[in-house]
Write a protein that holds these residues in place. Structure first.
Motif, short mmCIF file in Angstrom:
data_model
loop_
_atom_site.label_atom_id
_atom_site.label_comp_id
_atom_site.label_asym_id
_atom_site.label_seq_id
_atom_site.Cartn_x
_atom_site.Cartn_y
_atom_site.Cartn_z
N LEU A 449 73.05 -62.85 -9.83
CA LEU A 449 74.59 -62.81 -10.47
C LEU A 449 75.05 -62.01 -9.16
O LEU A 449 74.65 -61.50 -8.26
N PHE A 450 76.41 -62.24 -9.41
CA PHE A 450 77.32 -61.66 -8.47
C PHE A 450 78.17 -60.42 -9.01
O PHE A 450 78.52 -60.44 -10.08
N PHE A 451 78.22 -59.43 -7.93
CA PHE A 451 79.07 -58.23 -8.29
C PHE A 451 79.93 -58.10 -7.21
O PHE A 451 79.98 -58.92 -6.04
N THR A 452 80.91 -57.24 -7.47
CA THR A 452 81.69 -56.95 -6.28
C THR A 452 82.28 -55.28 -6.49
O THR A 452 81.72 -54.65 -7.28
N THR A 453 83.04 -54.93 -5.41
CA THR A 453 83.24 -53.48 -5.39
C THR A 453 84.45 -53.04 -6.57
O THR A 453 85.07 -53.90 -6.71
N VAL A 454 84.27 -51.62 -6.50
CA VAL A 454 85.32 -51.07 -7.45
C VAL A 454 86.41 -50.37 -6.64
O VAL A 454 87.32 -50.00 -7.40
N PHE A 482 68.45 -48.63 -4.25
CA PHE A 482 68.80 -48.91 -2.93
C PHE A 482 70.21 -49.01 -2.71
O PHE A 482 70.93 -49.32 -3.47
N LYS A 483 70.63 -48.75 -1.40
CA LYS A 483 72.03 -48.80 -0.95
C LYS A 483 72.35 -49.99 -0.08
O LYS A 483 71.39 -50.11 0.75
N ILE A 484 73.30 -50.80 -0.46
CA ILE A 484 73.63 -51.70 0.51
C ILE A 484 74.61 -51.16 1.32
O ILE A 484 75.67 -50.49 0.98
N ILE A 485 74.46 -51.42 2.82
CA ILE A 485 75.41 -50.70 3.75
C ILE A 485 76.20 -51.82 4.73
O ILE A 485 75.55 -52.72 4.51
N GLY A 486 77.24 -51.46 5.00
CA GLY A 486 77.98 -52.45 5.94
C GLY A 486 78.83 -53.24 5.36
O GLY A 486 78.83 -54.62 5.82
N ILE A 487 79.23 -53.11 4.14
CA ILE A 487 80.24 -53.96 3.68
C ILE A 487 81.55 -53.96 4.34
O ILE A 487 82.01 -52.98 4.55
N PRO A 488 82.08 -55.04 4.83
CA PRO A 488 83.40 -54.99 5.60
C PRO A 488 84.30 -54.41 4.78
O PRO A 488 84.55 -54.77 3.43
N ALA A 489 85.40 -53.81 5.37
CA ALA A 489 86.44 -53.33 4.87
C ALA A 489 87.26 -54.33 4.20
O ALA A 489 87.64 -55.44 4.62
N ALA A 490 87.56 -54.21 2.76
CA ALA A 490 88.04 -55.30 1.97
C ALA A 490 88.89 -54.59 0.96
O ALA A 490 88.21 -53.66 0.33
N PRO A 491 89.72 -55.40 0.11
CA PRO A 491 90.22 -54.63 -1.03
C PRO A 491 89.38 -54.78 -2.19
O PRO A 491 88.41 -55.71 -1.98
N GLY A 493 87.06 -55.68 -5.10
CA GLY A 493 87.23 -57.20 -5.75
C GLY A 493 86.88 -58.31 -4.81
O GLY A 493 86.62 -59.36 -5.14
N VAL A 494 86.84 -57.94 -3.55
CA VAL A 494 86.80 -59.15 -2.48
C VAL A 494 85.56 -59.44 -2.07
O VAL A 494 84.93 -60.58 -2.13
N PRO A 495 84.73 -58.29 -1.56
CA PRO A 495 83.30 -58.64 -1.34
C PRO A 495 82.62 -59.26 -2.34
O PRO A 495 82.52 -58.47 -3.41
N GLU A 496 81.72 -60.13 -2.11
CA GLU A 496 80.77 -60.62 -3.20
C GLU A 496 79.25 -60.08 -2.76
O GLU A 496 78.68 -60.31 -1.83
N ALA A 513 69.51 -58.24 -2.19
CA ALA A 513 70.67 -58.09 -2.37
C ALA A 513 71.49 -58.52 -1.05
O ALA A 513 70.94 -58.18 0.13
N ALA A 514 72.48 -59.26 -1.23
CA ALA A 514 73.37 -59.66 0.06
C ALA A 514 74.61 -59.57 -0.03
O ALA A 514 75.34 -59.66 -1.31
N VAL A 515 75.18 -59.49 0.80
CA VAL A 515 76.58 -59.15 0.94
C VAL A 515 77.54 -60.51 1.61
O VAL A 515 76.90 -60.97 2.60
N LEU A 516 78.42 -60.96 0.81
CA LEU A 516 79.13 -62.44 1.11
C LEU A 516 80.53 -61.99 1.29
O LEU A 516 80.95 -61.14 0.36
N MET A 517 81.17 -62.56 2.18
CA MET A 517 82.65 -62.56 2.28
C MET A 517 83.27 -63.90 1.99
O MET A 517 82.68 -64.84 2.48
N PRO A 518 84.36 -63.81 1.10
CA PRO A 518 84.93 -65.17 0.95
C PRO A 518 85.17 -66.00 2.33
O PRO A 518 85.54 -65.38 3.45
N GLY A 519 84.88 -66.90 2.43
CA GLY A 519 85.06 -67.79 3.57
C GLY A 519 83.89 -67.96 4.58
O GLY A 519 83.55 -68.90 5.40
N SER A 520 82.98 -66.75 4.30
CA SER A 520 82.04 -66.88 5.42
C SER A 520 80.84 -67.54 4.69
O SER A 520 80.64 -67.33 3.30
N SER A 521 79.90 -68.18 5.66
CA SER A 521 78.75 -68.93 4.93
C SER A 521 77.56 -68.39 4.73
O SER A 521 76.29 -68.76 4.43
#
Lengths: 563, 159
Positions: A449-454, A482-491, A493-496, A513-521
């Motif tokens: 499933l996909f989640f995003t930041t609040v 566990f904690k995911i760290i290193g999510i890039p700064a973004a508004p 709802g943007v990080p996936e 768990a993986a962090v994706l950003m729109p546009g990055s592959s």
């Protein structure tokens, strides 16, 4: 003090021990063990059929208890009790299956406080304090230790009879056990020097036995024969389990599972409360007399109960069946609910049910039989299995199958396709439990499933993994975090944040768990992989502590992805 | 909005492999890492399943051009035939019965889940027909891709 008569093998309860097998020529046949709340049994495939081992008193069903009376604790395998009450002096620990892996806020633990040994709770979400009365002193122990002592005796008994070392086992477990509880069972086995090949939900062991019987009857190895739909109901002293299975050609597919920690122990305690006059402490005499009365009520319409409690207190009462059913109405309603739920989850029509299989001690209770007949609209209960032996026979079959034993007559050409008994998911959208792998998903399974930041610029996120059926996390079992760290700064709802869960055929759960950003592959930070459960004792505290420490700063919400 | 609880597109994709739904591009490139273990090797499975899959398994998934082919049944197969096919394949590809890591079996199960339910089977059949026609009309050189049923949301795409 003498050392307990068991050895603690290793702490690697979660690792797959690909040990160099000592005898590569002959695969060791794993034994099957049914650890019941009140009785245990052990069986093994003897080359042509399942053989149930007997203890020195020629019993196939061995009472599950460990006495701490002497220097060296002794379990029910070797220990001879003069009479039933001796188990109730406080020196013996029993019902360990109701206590193992539970915290002291658990209602099942609280229900165990009436037992003659000490169950002390602080109600803060840590393991309860359990102790046996030895020479007027409480000697502390743990459910794992008690189970391990018992398993060592079972193992020695099996080794003596089979004349070979016994190491690999298949155990049956209640459907409602959380993965944390399963690790406690594995720990107890490790302490007893046993290696767990499989922990089978009890009704699925019975499904395997049923599949084998059906296959033998029809000589159908191709699965071309008629599929038979069976409802399996298993209720012992501690737990009630239901499964719906579709079987043909030795393949049993579990369509749904449902379970609850409700059993004969609850029925017994309800009935004791009903019989005992107010202000009279439930004595062991009363417990034995009530148990006996309940057994007799399966055959008779009413029973006479006579107990001399001493001090001039006497109980003399006629208990009739209707009264007994009234007293336990809640418990029976719960059984019915489980069966209905299981049928609904399996999406089967009542008319399509071929067999209703009932096992476990409580399957003898007429009321319970009637519930099954009514719900499943069947006049007859399946007669092909022994209610008290079916689970251990199924476990022994699975032991042979999983050990890779081949039978020339095709008796072991069997397969159980398991389903998840409880959903696994994460905390998100506030305090909600969001299942990633729902209940009754075919195993092996892998879903995400996909989640995003609040929060805006939220750099970290907590992944808190739970297991269960409740909508909010409090109702479910915590498995780890566990904690995911290193999510890039973004508004917000943007990080996936992609959370993927994987359950393999041996029921091991891994969370990614993986962090994706729109546009990055590709993931922007290394993917995290965690084998669950990771929690240890005292985990009742953990979720609250996380909440106090972080609030909603590291929360997640589900992400609606654009199609 | 994002607050609504909406599960990922996996379910809808399942019934329409290879159709025009855009694949979430972000995930595709995980394919390589997807090769990592789908679970601790079961007791009989050896460590060799970690990255390599037995060749025979691989071919089963590769060759299948439809869910029917995956289950080795005709498109006109009855429910009983589908169930029979599923069970006999389970005996070969289930991780308990083979050295497989479960990915093949998950695929087979998904095909079975789709085809054993009349509703989802009808939906699948209609997409199958649509894709056939499209391919027939000349989907230049990409035919093989269009037919691929092995797009697996929960496996490949889940890195």
């Amino acid at each position: 003090m003498a050392e307990p008569a068991y050895t603690v093998a290793s702490d690697s309860e979660n690792t797959n021990e690909e040990k160099s097998s000592s005898s590569p020529s002959l695969p060791e046949i794993a034994v099957g063990i049914d650890i019941g709340t009140s009785q245990c049994s052990i069986a093994v495939w003897n080359g042509s059929q399942v053989h149930i081992l007997r203890n020195t008193r020629n019993q196939k069903l061995i009472k599950s208890f460990v006495t701490f009376k002497d220097e060296v604790p002794a379990g029910g395998v070797s220990n001879q009790l003069a009479h039933e009450q001796e188990m109730l002096t406080g020196a013996a620990i029993f019902n360990m299956k109701r206590l193992i892996g539970r915290v002291d806020t658990d209602p099942v633990v609280h229900a165990s406080k009436n037992l003659p040994f000490l169950v002390q709770t602080l109600d803060i979400g840590v393991r309860p304090f359990i102790a046996a009365l030895v020479n007027n002193a409480w000697r502390s122990t743990t459910p794992e230790e008690v189970l391990a002592i018992f398993l060592v005796e079972l193992r020695l008994m099996a080794e003596t009879q089979l004349k070979r070392p016994v190491r690999n086992v298949v155990l049956t477990v209640p459907v409602s056990f959380s993965r944390f509880q399963l690790t406690r069972i594995e720990r107890a086995c490790a302490m007893a020097g046993l290696h767990v090949l499989r922990l089978m939900p009890e009704p699925t062991a019975i499904a395997l036995l049923y599949a084998q019987q059906q296959q033998m009857a029809t000589h159908d190895n191709m699965g071309s024969g008629n599929e038979r739909l069976a409802v399996i109901f298993n209720m012992g002293a501690g737990y009630c389990d239901v499964a719906v299975t579709a079987t043909a050609g030795g393949v049993s597919q579990i369509k749904s599972l449902a379970g609850n920690p409700i059993g004969g122990e609850d029925i017994l305690q309800n009935t004791i409360r009903h019989i005992a006059p107010p202000n009279v402490e439930a004595s062991s005499l009363l417990r034995v007399a009530t148990q006996d009365a309940i057994h007799r009520l399966s055959e008779q319409d009413n029973v006479q109960i006579e107990v001399d409690l001493g001090n001039g207190n006497k109980i003399s009462k006629v208990l009739d069946r209707l009264e007994f059913e009234e007293v336990n109405q809640k418990a029976f309603a719960e059984c019915e609910r489980l069966v209905v739920q299981c049928l609904r989850d399996a999406k089967v029509e009542v008319g399509d049910i071929d067999d209703v299989i009932m096992v476990g001690g409580c399957s003898y209770i007429p009321k319970v039989r009637n519930i099954l007949k009514n719900v499943c609209k069947k006049d007859e209960i399946f007669k092909g299995v022994n209610p008290l032996e079916a689970a251990v026979r199924g476990a022994a079959l699975e032991g042979a199958v999983t050990s890779g034993i081949h039978d020339p007559f095709g008796s072991l050409d069997l397969l159980t396709i398991q389903a998840t008994a409880l959903a696994v998911g994460v905390r998100a959208n506030g305090n909600n439990f969001i299942p990633v792998i729902p209940r009754n998903t075919m195993v092996p399974a892998r879903k995400d499933l996909f989640f995003t930041t609040v929060q805006d610029n939220q750099k970290e996120a907590l992944i808190i993994v739970y297991e269960g059926e409740g909508e909010t996390v409090e109702e479910n079992h915590l498995l780890g975090y566990f904690k995911i760290i290193g999510i890039p700064a973004a508004p917000k709802g943007v990080p996936e944040i992609n959370v993927c869960m994987d359950i393999d055929a041996s029921n091991a759960l891994r969370v990614f768990a993986a962090v994706l950003m729109p546009g990055s592959s590709s993931p922007v930070v290394p993917v995290i992989e965690v084998r669950m459960p990771t929690v240890d004792d005292g985990h009742g505290w953990c979720a609250q502590a996380l909440n106090v420490k972080y609030g909603s700063a590291l929360d997640l919400i589900t992400l609606q992805r654009k199609m | 909005m994002s607050g609504t609880l909406v599960y990922s597109a996996g379910n809808s994709l399942r019934f329409s492999p290879g159709n025009s739904l855009p694949q979430p591009k972000t995930i595709r490139s995980f394919n390589r890492t997807a090769r990592f273990p789908t679970g601790a090797p079961s007791f009989r499975a050896s460590a060799q399943t970690l990255n390599a899959e037995p060749a025979v398994m691989e071919s089963v998934r590769r060759r299948a051009s439809s869910l029917y082919e995956l289950l080795k049944v005709n498109e006109t197969a009855s429910l009983t035939e589908i169930k029979t096919a599923y069970r006999s394949l389970a005996k070969v590809y289930h991780p308990d019965a083979s050295e497989s890591d479960g990915r093949d079996f998950m695929e087979i199960h998904k095909a079975y889940a789709t085809l054993s339910d009349p509703t989802t089977r009808a939906i699948y059949d209609s997409t199958l027909g649509a894709r056939r026609r499209r391919v027939h009309a000349g989907a230049m050189g990409r035919t093989g891709r269009v037919y691929t049923t092995t797009r697996r949301w929960e496996t490949d795409q889940c890195w």
